[in-house]
Design an enzyme around this catalytic site. Structure first.
Site, PDB file in Angstrom:
ATOM      1  N   ASP A  10       0.869  -1.169   0.000  1.00  0.00           N
ATOM      2  CA  ASP A  10       0.000   0.000   0.000  1.00  0.00           C
ATOM      3  C   ASP A  10       0.916   1.232   0.000  1.00  0.00           C
ATOM      4  O   ASP A  10       2.113   1.117   0.299  1.00  0.00           O
ATOM      5  CB  ASP A  10      -0.886  -0.043   1.247  1.00  0.00           C
ATOM      6  N   ASP A  12      -0.163   5.155   0.914  1.00  0.00           N
ATOM      7  CA  ASP A  12      -0.420   6.118   1.996  1.00  0.00           C
ATOM      8  C   ASP A  12      -0.481   5.406   3.343  1.00  0.00           C
ATOM      9  O   ASP A  12      -1.289   4.496   3.537  1.00  0.00           O
ATOM     10  CB  ASP A  12      -1.745   6.851   1.757  1.00  0.00           C
TER      11      ASP A  12
END
Length: 228
Positions: A10, A12
Site C-alpha cells: 500500500d 499512503d
C-alpha cells in the site's frame, strides 16, 4: 524458496507518511465550501479509501452531505491542489529505503497497489526518488477497481511480472487486509499508518511497528509458505 518473488505495498500510511499533504489538500477544498479545517491528528484516519471517500468523510465530520456534482467539484479542487503540493511534507517512513534494499538484495520483486490515483502515486514516488524501486505502481483507476477487490491486487502482481501464489501484501488498514484475504495471500500489517480500526484487530498474518522489521516478517511468512 526462502523469500517470495513479489512484495506488494500500500502507499499512503505504509510506504510514505502522506497525511500532512493529504489533509492540507482536503482542508483547502473544504475551506472553499466554508467548512472549518480538520486537525491532522484526527483526520489522518480518514485516509485510505481514495480521494472521493476522503472528501466525503471530511464532510461527514462536519455534518455535511453533498450531491455527486458538488463532490465532483470538490474532488477537482482537491486533486489540483494536492498534485501541486504532493511532496511538500510527505516523506518515506523511517527505515523504508533500507528495508527495500534488503528485500531487493534477497531477490524480491516489489510493487505498489494503492487506492490513490495512479498518476498521483507515480508523481509522489517520483518526487521522493522511489519509483525506480517498483516493478509496477497501480492505483484505483488502473484497472477500474479499488481495494479490497482482489482484482486490483491480482492485476498489480501480473503487471509486476510476479505470481499471486508467491505474493505478500503489506498495508496499514482494512482495505489492505481485505484485498489480501480475498486474493488468498498473506498480509503484513504496519502499526504506524492510517486506520480507524487498530490494525491488530484486523488480524494480519504479521504485525510490525517499524520498517526495520519488514524483511524478517517477509522471510517468516515465506518460510511458512514453503512448508505448506
Amino acid at each position: 524458496m526462502s523469500l517470495p518473488r513479489t512484495v506488494v505495498f500500500d502507499l499512503d500510511g505504509t510506504l510514505v507518511d502522506t497525511a500532512p499533504d493529504l489533509i492540507a489538500a482536503l482542508n483547502f477544498a473544504l475551506d472553499r465550501e466554508g467548512v472549518p479545517p480538520l486537525p491532522l491528528k484526527s483526520a489522518r484516519n480518514l485516509i485510505g479509501a481514495g480521494a472521493r471517500k476522503l472528501i466525503e468523510r471530511g464532510l461527514e465530520v462536519e455534518g455535511r452531505v453533498m450531491g455527486v456534482e458538488d463532490v465532483n467539484r470538490l474532488m477537482k479542487d482537491f486533486i489540483d491542489y494536492y498534485a501541486a503540493h504532493i511532496a511538500d511534507v510527505s516523506r518515506p517512513f523511517e527505515g523504508l529505503e533500507a528495508a527495500l534494499d534488503e528485500l531487493a538484495a534477497q531477490g524480491c520483486r516489489l510493487a505498489v497497489c494503492t487506492n490513490k490515483l495512479e498518476w498521483l502515486s507515480k508523481r509522489l514516488l517520483d518526487q521522493l526518488g522511489l519509483s525506480g524501486r517498483f516493478s509496477a505502481i497501480c492505483g484505483a483507476d488502473t484497472f477500474g477497481v479499488s481495494k479490497p477487490d482482489p482484482i486490483i491486487l491480482q492485476q498489480t502482481v501480473a503487471r509486476a511480472g510476479g505470481h499471486i501464489a508467491t505474493t505478500i501484501m503489506v498495508g496499514d488498514a482494512g482495505p489492505d487486509v481485505g484485498v489480501a484475504r480475498r486474493a488468498g495471500v498473506p498480509v503484513i500489517g504496519v502499526e504506524f499508518g492510517y486506520t480507524d480500526v487498530p490494525i491488530a484487530e484486523l488480524k494480519p498474518d504479521r504485525l510490525i511497528g517499524h520498517m526495520r522489521d519488514l524483511p524478517a516478517a517477509v522471510e517468516s511468512l515465506s518460510k511458512v509458505a514453503s512448508q505448506t
